[in-house]
Design a protein around this motif. Structure first.
Motif, PDB file in Angstrom:
ATOM      1  N   ASP A   5     -12.465  -0.826  11.054  1.00  0.00           N
ATOM      2  CA  ASP A   5     -11.309  -0.322  10.303  1.00  0.00           C
ATOM      3  C   ASP A   5     -11.142  -1.130   9.023  1.00  0.00           C
ATOM      4  O   ASP A   5     -11.124  -2.360   9.052  1.00  0.00           O
ATOM      5  CB  ASP A   5     -10.035  -0.423  11.141  1.00  0.00           C
ATOM      6  N   SER A   7      -8.734   0.139   6.428  1.00  0.00           N
ATOM      7  CA  SER A   7      -7.308   0.319   6.159  1.00  0.00           C
ATOM      8  C   SER A   7      -6.811   1.401   7.109  1.00  0.00           C
ATOM      9  O   SER A   7      -7.573   1.906   7.922  1.00  0.00           O
ATOM     10  CB  SER A   7      -7.082   0.739   4.699  1.00  0.00           C
ATOM     11  N   GLU A   8      -5.558   1.776   6.980  1.00  0.00           N
ATOM     12  CA  GLU A   8      -5.046   2.793   7.898  1.00  0.00           C
ATOM     13  C   GLU A   8      -5.683   4.165   7.668  1.00  0.00           C
ATOM     14  O   GLU A   8      -5.673   5.012   8.544  1.00  0.00           O
ATOM     15  CB  GLU A   8      -3.527   2.883   7.851  1.00  0.00           C
TER      16      GLU A   8
END
Length: 191
Positions: A5, A7-8
């Motif tokens: 991951d 970022s969101e």
């Protein structure tokens, strides 16, 4: 399975055969832009060609000799980043990357490179990373510069590009240099 991951709304994932149709469509939509600097595009004519690339990438990962990850942005495959190989004898790797034309200018490659640099130095324990870019590919040359790579030289006529040779610029970064860059950026954040 590799998933990272960023970022969101952005993550990296090891490519698998389920990605073949989406990756082929991305390549096909971006063909004109990609072809300017990437020779592989002319060899990707069908989904089967993309499947072969993904199978090779999965074997590369199984052999512990690098990985090819899809760059996903807002749930869509935006491009690819990968280690070309991992040279265990001399403890280095090189990174290549590309984005589909719809995803350029969002910082996706720069952020993906940061993740791949961290992963290479912290998990793969390599000592050095290289990026080689055609001299005229200014957009792609900007990325290693932003991330603190050193421009180490020019390889004359080192890359065949459709009907002629082009020079490449070699950028290098060591684990020690990356730790200093990270420490410096963390200091700026806390000040």
């Amino acid at each position: 399975m590799f998933k990272y991951d960023i970022s969101e709304n952005t993550y990296l994932k090891l490519l698998d055969l389920n990605d073949a149709e989406e990756l082929f469509a991305l390549t096909d939509r971006s063909r004109d832009m990609l072809r300017e600097w990437l020779l592989f595009v002319d060899n990707v004519k069908t989904v089967k060609d993309t499947e072969r690339f993904i199978q090779d990438a999965m074997q590369q990962y199984a052999d512990n000799n690098g990985l090819q990850a899809g760059i996903y942005y807002e749930g869509k495959l935006a491009g690819v980043i990968g280690y070309h190989q991992i040279n265990k004898e001399h403890n280095w790797t090189s990174i290549g990357y590309w984005l589909g034309s719809d995803f350029v200018g969002k910082g996706l490659v720069t952020n993906s490179m940061r993740a791949f640099i961290d992963y290479a130095f912290n998990y793969l324990k390599v000592h050095r990373i290289e990026v080689r870019v055609a001299v005229g590919n200014i957009r792609s040359r900007t990325i290693p510069k932003i991330l603190g790579f050193n421009e180490e030289g020019r390889l004359r006529e080192a890359e065949w590009l459709h009907d002629h040779h082009v020079d490449q610029v070699v950028y290098g970064l060591t684990a020690t240099e990356w730790r200093k860059i990270k420490a410096s950026s963390e200091e700026k954040v806390t000040l």
